[in-house]
Design a protein around this motif. Structure first.
Motif, mmCIF file in Angstrom:
data_model
loop_
_atom_site.group_PDB
_atom_site.id
_atom_site.type_symbol
_atom_site.label_atom_id
_atom_site.label_comp_id
_atom_site.label_asym_id
_atom_site.label_seq_id
_atom_site.Cartn_x
_atom_site.Cartn_y
_atom_site.Cartn_z
ATOM 1 N N ARG A 155 0.874 -1.165 0.000
ATOM 2 C CA ARG A 155 0.000 0.000 0.000
ATOM 3 C C ARG A 155 0.913 1.218 0.000
ATOM 4 N NH1 ARG A 155 -1.280 -2.229 5.351
ATOM 5 N NH2 ARG A 155 -0.070 -1.147 6.966
ATOM 6 N N THR A 156 0.344 2.398 -0.038
ATOM 7 C CA THR A 156 1.152 3.613 -0.056
ATOM 8 C C THR A 156 2.104 3.619 1.139
ATOM 9 O OG1 THR A 156 -0.692 4.784 -1.070
ATOM 10 C CG2 THR A 156 1.042 6.129 -0.098
ATOM 11 N N PRO A 157 3.397 3.892 0.938
ATOM 12 C CA PRO A 157 4.092 4.208 -0.313
ATOM 13 C C PRO A 157 4.805 2.989 -0.911
ATOM 14 C CG PRO A 157 5.469 4.799 1.523
ATOM 15 C CD PRO A 157 4.270 4.095 2.094
ATOM 16 N N TYR A 158 4.047 2.051 -1.402
ATOM 17 C CA TYR A 158 4.566 0.802 -1.961
ATOM 18 C C TYR A 158 5.647 1.044 -3.011
ATOM 19 C CZ TYR A 158 4.460 -3.105 -5.308
ATOM 20 O OH TYR A 158 4.798 -4.096 -6.190
ATOM 21 N N LEU A 159 5.397 1.968 -3.935
ATOM 22 C CA LEU A 159 6.344 2.197 -5.025
ATOM 23 C C LEU A 159 7.671 2.764 -4.531
ATOM 24 C CD1 LEU A 159 4.043 3.525 -7.902
ATOM 25 C CD2 LEU A 159 5.069 1.254 -7.624
ATOM 26 N N ASN A 160 7.646 3.500 -3.436
ATOM 27 C CA ASN A 160 8.913 4.002 -2.894
ATOM 28 C C ASN A 160 9.752 2.849 -2.354
ATOM 29 O OD1 ASN A 160 10.674 6.310 -1.953
ATOM 30 N ND2 ASN A 160 10.282 5.310 0.005
ATOM 31 N N LYS A 200 11.231 1.072 -5.296
ATOM 32 C CA LYS A 200 12.326 1.846 -5.893
ATOM 33 C C LYS A 200 13.603 1.735 -5.075
ATOM 34 C CE LYS A 200 12.858 6.092 -4.987
ATOM 35 N NZ LYS A 200 12.719 7.560 -4.781
ATOM 36 N N ASN A 242 10.172 2.944 8.245
ATOM 37 C CA ASN A 242 9.824 4.204 7.589
ATOM 38 C C ASN A 242 9.810 3.998 6.076
ATOM 39 O OD1 ASN A 242 9.490 6.767 6.606
ATOM 40 N ND2 ASN A 242 11.319 7.638 7.544
ATOM 41 N N PRO A 243 8.678 3.572 5.515
ATOM 42 C CA PRO A 243 8.610 3.283 4.077
ATOM 43 C C PRO A 243 8.728 4.516 3.188
ATOM 44 C CG PRO A 243 6.438 3.133 5.074
ATOM 45 C CD PRO A 243 7.411 3.286 6.204
ATOM 46 N N TYR A 244 8.734 5.709 3.787
ATOM 47 C CA TYR A 244 8.878 6.944 3.014
ATOM 48 C C TYR A 244 10.338 7.366 2.860
ATOM 49 C CZ TYR A 244 3.846 7.566 3.610
ATOM 50 O OH TYR A 244 2.490 7.394 3.587
ATOM 51 N N THR A 287 13.992 7.970 1.642
ATOM 52 C CA THR A 287 14.550 8.033 0.296
ATOM 53 C C THR A 287 15.683 7.024 0.137
ATOM 54 O OG1 THR A 287 16.195 9.716 0.865
ATOM 55 C CG2 THR A 287 14.006 10.490 0.168
#
Length: 239
Positions: free
Chosen positions: A105-110, A113, A150-152, A154
């Protein structure tokens, strides 16, 4: 000490942890095939095959290779992060099996990446020079745990913080891995079946290692509670 804490964390939760590791293994890496072996096993007969058949086989192997990379990137890596979160939550109270899929789920794509770029850097190091690849693998060993917390985060920050956390700890991490060698040899005697039963113990132990590195990072001022806010605990009755 880490293994003792891991065993304590698994008391009353082993079979749930077993299911989590089994699902992560089957979905994350269970579909993989050794493409190199497949090519080598066919090499003796390739010279006798028509060109059209040869192209068809090579095309199939190429498609499978692409599919394997996509599966590992979008399914396998997020499951690894989810498994890390499950075992970190389980250190103090039971966590539901669904925690394994919490990354989807959000932020899955992060998460996808960051894991992809880290894996790519390690893979390039392995292919080109080997030693840098091994070094980077140990430097960035904490990245899945950082993303679990912390899935956010960078890519650059996850790599930087993991490298700082692993400073002076790479040998300890290697020795911790090496301490499971005897168990792994026993797993080989069971044709690999034993590895499924060993996985929860190993995963819980490395979760304890991250907890120790996390505490050290806070003590050294490398991070703070805004960046790493801890792991949500679930009700003990949750499945």
């Amino acid at each position: 000490m880490l293994k003792t804490n891991a065993r304590n964390a698994l008391v009353g939760r082993y079979w749930r942890s077993f299911v989590v590791c089994l699902i992560a293994s089957l979905l994350g890496g269970g579909i993989g095939l050794n493409v190199t072996y497949s090519v080598n096993s066919l090499s003796d007969g390739l010279s006798n095959l028509p060109t059209s058949t040869l192209l068809l086989i090579l095309g199939g192997l190429l498609l499978y290779w692409i599919f394997s990379i996509l599966w590992s990137t979008f399914i396998g890596s997020p499951l690894t992060v989810g498994r890390c979160r499950y075992f970190m939550e389980s250190r103090q109270s039971p966590s539901p099996i669904g925690t394994l899929f919490s990354v989807f789920r959000t932020p899955y794509l992060n998460v996808v990446k960051v894991e992809f770029l880290v894996s790519l850097k390690i893979a390039v190091g392995m292919v080109l020079f080997l030693i840098p690849g091994i070094y980077w693998a140990y430097c960035y060993a904490m990245v899945p745990y950082l993303l679990a917390e912390n899935p956010y985060m960078t890519t650059s920050r996850a790599m930087q913080l993991s490298k700082e956390m692993m400073y002076g700890e790479k040998l300890h991490y290697f020795l911790l891995e090496l301490s499971f060698l005897g168990w792994m040899l026993l797993c080989l005697l069971s044709f690999g079946i034993g590895s499924f039963f060993l996985s929860p113990y190993m995963a819980a132990t490395f979760a304890e290692f991250y907890a120790a590195m996390r505490a050290k990072a806070f003590a050294q001022g490398l991070t703070n509670s805004q960046e790493l806010g801890g792991f949500v605990r679930h009700d003990a009755s949750a499945f």
